[in-house]
Write an enzyme that holds these catalytic residues in place. Sequence first.
Site, PDB file in Angstrom:
ATOM      1  N   CYS A 336       0.833  -1.201   0.000  1.00 25.34           N
ATOM      2  CA  CYS A 336       0.000   0.000   0.000  1.00 25.34           C
ATOM      3  C   CYS A 336       0.873   1.259   0.000  1.00 25.34           C
ATOM      4  CB  CYS A 336      -0.977  -0.039   1.159  1.00 25.34           C
ATOM      5  SG  CYS A 336      -2.352   1.119   0.979  1.00 25.34           S
ATOM      6  N   HIS A 441      -3.619  -5.539   1.130  1.00 23.03           N
ATOM      7  CA  HIS A 441      -3.305  -5.846   2.527  1.00 23.03           C
ATOM      8  C   HIS A 441      -3.723  -7.281   2.828  1.00 23.03           C
ATOM      9  CE1 HIS A 441      -2.277  -1.830   4.019  1.00 23.03           C
ATOM     10  NE2 HIS A 441      -3.309  -1.341   3.355  1.00 23.03           N
TER      11      HIS A 441
END
Length: 487
Positions: A336, A441
Amino acid sequence: MTARCVMVLGTTSGAGKSWLATALCRYYSNQGLKVAPFKAQNMSNNARVVATPLGGYGEIGSAQYFQALAARATPDVRMNPLLLKPEADTRSQVVVLGQVSAQLSAMPWRGRSQHVWPQIAAALDQLRAENDVVVIEGAGSPAETNLHASDVVNMRVARHGGARCLLVTDIDRGGAFAHLYGTWALLPEDERALIRGFVLNKFRGDASLLAPAPEDLQRRTGIPTVATIPMQWRHGLPEEDGVFDDRSAAAGAVHTTVAVVAYPRISNLDEFQPLKNVPGVRLVWARSPAALAGADWIVLPGSKATAADLGWLRAQGLDGAIAAHAARGGRVLGVCGGLQMLGEALIDTEGIDGNAPGLGLLPLVTAFAQGKTVRPTRARFGAVPGAWAPLAGVAVAGYEIHHGQTAQHPAMAAAGDVAREVLPGLAWSNAAGNVLGLYLHGLFEDAAALQALFGAQAPTLDSVFDGLAEGIATHFAPGVLDALGAP
């Protein structure tokens, strides 16, 4: 149906509220009761994606997500109606019922209570109407007199739900009985009456040596000490509140050291918890180049302030150490915000995060915009070159929470320097295959990914939750837990 409310309060942050609430969720679920967790307000950059009642997806704190799983309930934005995600020391992004509120984010902190309390109360009322027990987690301490008038997370919630409260303290810090007594003494009389028991957490040694302090405390307050939790009993849940613990729990000789760079606004650090329990893996948190020495993998995790954390990383000299590691062929993984840092540049024309040059390890550019991507994600890796090749063809499940979109750097692509897209729209690697960046994630929480990368598995969450329930059944005085949850 009107649920009984069992609430866990703490004398301080980090006293043990989250894990105890999680344990209670599984304990009451094991009794065949319908259980839901609740925390009115959570301040954390650890968040999970859940469905909203009106459709679409939103965010809740990771602790309430895990508590819902422990309760065998579907995670729901009502379980954490207010989530504050710190972006700086004096600024947070405000998430209400799963959605970012620009209005509340811009509002002074003390002015928010009157605006959010109706939604908090409604969420709790709805959960009570649908369940047998609601396990509520407080925040910080309920006895901060400077915060009491604007409280929306501790005793106002306890009073609204008529909660039966446990007050937990970390005895390893010292001063536990003073903490318990002082917290009780600072509460108004009607709020003291809601506390049913004191809990001593993280005790070392022989519990019989505590006498006569528990008896003296009960004589002064009328409240018994109902549990003493030993230090050596590890709960196995991800740490919260920026608390880092690099002690691996798995057996066997270490074959892989994974260093996660712990910048100030790190987010979703909980997704690395499984690495502590994979045989042969050692997890460390790195804040200096020296902490990266000897690492096999370097991981750049998520960030709530990517440009600022990238500046911090450079100030520590970590950029050079990461570049040198990559140049030697060492594995680098960016997740991310970490993926965004690995690129050539961060471009922010709307004041979302900030402009900054990237680390230049992937020929990518990230552009920030007002829109925020929040969704669960399932995808399958394509061909993956080099060191990350074990992921080729592996189907994985996780979630996305990010501002910004990432794409190939046009000039570098024209010159032939092209990042390999190994997960469509989600992950890219360099040509050598040792640097990988992804928006997904939860990679290390995916059983297939763990098996591919390490040939091993970590304990399942269900086994962790069952261990918690068994532990509190052992360490609480007989009958206390059943009485708290009884009609």
